[in-house]
Design an enzyme around this catalytic site. Structure first.
Site, short mmCIF file in Angstrom:
data_model
loop_
_atom_site.label_atom_id
_atom_site.label_comp_id
_atom_site.label_asym_id
_atom_site.label_seq_id
_atom_site.Cartn_x
_atom_site.Cartn_y
_atom_site.Cartn_z
N SER A 141 3.66 -8.82 18.40
CA SER A 141 3.06 -8.98 19.74
C SER A 141 4.17 -9.03 20.78
O SER A 141 5.32 -9.40 20.46
CB SER A 141 2.28 -10.31 19.77
OG SER A 141 1.94 -10.64 21.10
N TYR A 154 1.58 -19.55 18.53
CA TYR A 154 1.43 -18.09 18.44
C TYR A 154 2.77 -17.38 18.67
O TYR A 154 3.15 -16.50 17.89
CB TYR A 154 0.39 -17.62 19.46
CG TYR A 154 0.01 -16.16 19.30
CD1 TYR A 154 -0.75 -15.74 18.21
CD2 TYR A 154 0.42 -15.20 20.22
CE1 TYR A 154 -1.10 -14.40 18.05
CE2 TYR A 154 0.08 -13.86 20.07
CZ TYR A 154 -0.68 -13.46 18.99
OH TYR A 154 -1.02 -12.13 18.82
N1 LIG Z 1 -5.87 -8.41 20.60
C1 LIG Z 1 -4.70 -8.55 21.18
O1 LIG Z 1 -4.60 -8.62 22.42
C2 LIG Z 1 -3.43 -8.59 20.35
C3 LIG Z 1 -2.21 -8.44 21.01
C4 LIG Z 1 -1.03 -8.48 20.28
C5 LIG Z 1 -1.07 -8.65 18.92
N2 LIG Z 1 -2.27 -8.81 18.28
C6 LIG Z 1 -2.27 -9.02 16.85
O2 LIG Z 1 -3.06 -8.03 16.23
C7 LIG Z 1 -3.54 -8.54 14.99
C8 LIG Z 1 -5.04 -8.26 14.90
O3 LIG Z 1 -5.71 -8.98 15.90
P1 LIG Z 1 -7.05 -8.51 16.59
O4 LIG Z 1 -6.84 -8.59 18.04
O5 LIG Z 1 -7.54 -7.26 15.98
O6 LIG Z 1 -7.99 -9.75 16.22
P2 LIG Z 1 -9.33 -9.89 15.37
O7 LIG Z 1 -10.33 -8.88 15.78
O8 LIG Z 1 -9.69 -11.32 15.45
O9 LIG Z 1 -8.87 -9.54 13.88
C9 LIG Z 1 -8.12 -10.41 13.09
C10 LIG Z 1 -8.23 -9.95 11.65
O10 LIG Z 1 -7.40 -10.81 10.84
C11 LIG Z 1 -8.16 -11.20 9.71
N3 LIG Z 1 -7.72 -12.48 9.20
C12 LIG Z 1 -7.60 -13.67 9.86
N4 LIG Z 1 -7.24 -14.64 9.01
C13 LIG Z 1 -7.12 -14.07 7.78
C14 LIG Z 1 -6.78 -14.55 6.49
N5 LIG Z 1 -6.48 -15.84 6.29
N6 LIG Z 1 -6.77 -13.68 5.47
C15 LIG Z 1 -7.08 -12.37 5.65
N7 LIG Z 1 -7.40 -11.85 6.85
C16 LIG Z 1 -7.42 -12.69 7.90
C17 LIG Z 1 -9.61 -11.27 10.21
O11 LIG Z 1 -10.52 -11.09 9.13
P3 LIG Z 1 -11.36 -12.25 8.40
O12 LIG Z 1 -11.74 -13.25 9.42
O13 LIG Z 1 -12.52 -11.48 7.83
O14 LIG Z 1 -10.46 -12.78 7.34
C18 LIG Z 1 -9.64 -10.04 11.10
O15 LIG Z 1 -9.93 -8.89 10.34
C19 LIG Z 1 -3.18 -10.01 14.95
O16 LIG Z 1 -2.04 -10.19 14.16
C20 LIG Z 1 -2.87 -10.33 16.40
O17 LIG Z 1 -1.98 -11.40 16.54
C21 LIG Z 1 -3.46 -8.78 18.98
#
Ligand SMILES: NC(=O)c1ccc[n+]([C@@H]2O[C@H](COP(=O)([O-])OP(=O)(O)OC[C@H]3O[C@@H](n4cnc5c(N)ncnc54)[C@H](OP(=O)(O)O)[C@@H]3O)[C@@H](O)[C@H]2O)c1
Length: 255
Positions: A141, A154
């Site tokens: 990120s 975070y």
């Molecule tokens: N959205 C943003 O603005 C943003 C910006 C920068 C970086 N990111 C990064 O991008 C990544 C994905 O985030 P997103 O925005 O797509 O969020 P999201 O829609 O909430 O997706 C998060 C994913 O992680 C999985 N997860 C969480 N805990 C887990 C565990 N213990 N074991 C296995 N899977 C797990 C969730 O699946 P389950 O709940 O089914 O396990 C879900 O599929 C993250 O690392 C986040 O920090 C996001």
């Protein structure tokens, strides 16, 4: 990059960026293992992919369990062949004001965002090293670069992921394994939904997925986007600390 002969493991594939990447890569011909905890959601996505003619496997596993992640990687290999690309994407977010820290909550986040990534890497690195090829991708990120208000958990987790992957790059590139660190800004997913604070240059999921796939195909070492926010964050890295603090305190991204 010819995705048709690639086997890809995507963690956190039940929603958001992981789901978007998994669907897009199967559309491009890759066989994809979708790893996350919510089994029902994973089976639905896999059924959709298969109905569209794609190859996918649901791997309902918690990334914090090293043994289960190893088993999932073995299952994917048994189904489609050796894993060519790991996308370590699973992650959670948390608002953690410095005055209201809860140790167990923060440990939980670190366990998913950092230990989960390490579990994913260690599950596939042996096979890639043996074959002398492969690619490891971390979804870190822009929050990895410097501490942000109310984000100690975070920011520190993403800084750890970026540093872990940077070290891996030094060790693994000479063995034929590419290492790509993605630093996204704000993207419309469940992770950012409902946040009332400002999210400058908030991106649509599809646009973010397209950019990440491009960076993977180019085997970029690091890739930060959107460029506007990445430029601001990079400026923050070379700013004197007093100036960084003054600006950051007035621009919290968390309410
Ligand atoms: N959205 C943003 O603005 C943003 C910006 C920068 C970086 N990111 C990064 O991008 C990544 C994905 O985030 P997103 O925005 O797509 O969020 P999201 O829609 O909430 O997706 C998060 C994913 O992680 C999985 N997860 C969480 N805990 C887990 C565990 N213990 N074991 C296995 N899977 C797990 C969730 O699946 P389950 O709940 O089914 O396990 C879900 O599929 C993250 O690392 C986040 O920090 C996001």
């Amino acid at each position: 990059m010819d995705w048709a002969d690639k086997v890809v493991l995507v963690t956190g594939a039940s929603s958001g960026i992981g789901r978007g990447l998994a669907v897009e890569l199967t559309r491009r011909g890759a066989a994809v293992g979708l790893l996350a905890r919510r089994a029902e959601l994973l089976h639905e996505i896999v059924a959709e992919i298969q109905a569209a003619g794609g190859r996918a496997l649901a791997l309902p596993v918690d990334v914090t369990n090293a043994g289960s992640v190893r088993d999932a990687a073995d299952q994917l290999t048994a189904a489609f062949g050796p894993i060519d690309v790991l996308i370590a994407n699973a992650g959670v977010a948390l608002t953690t004001p410095g005055t209201e820290l809860i140790a167990e909550e923060i440990a939980g986040l670190i366990n998913v965002n950092v230990v989960g990534v390490i579990n994913s890497v260690t599950a596939v690195v042996g096979g890639m090293t043996e074959r002398g090829r492969g690619q490891m991708v971390a979804i870190s990120s822009l929050a990895a670069y410097r501490g942000l208000p109310k984000s100690a958990a975070y920011c520190s987790s993403k800084a750890a992921v970026s540093a872990f992957f940077e070290s891996l790059r030094l060790d693994l590139e000479p063995k034929g394994i590419a290492v790509t660190i993605i630093h996204p800004g704000f993207i419309k997913t469940a992770l950012t939904a409902g946040r009332k604070s400002q999210m400058p240059y908030l991106m649509e999921l599809d646009d973010a997925v397209e950019k990440i796939v491009w960076a993977i195909e180019k085997r970029k070492k690091t890739y930060a986007f959107p460029w506007q926010l990445a430029t601001i964050v990079r400026a923050g890295m070379v700013m004197p600390t007093f100036m960084y603090d003054w600006i950051s305190r007035r621009n919290s991204f968390r309410e």
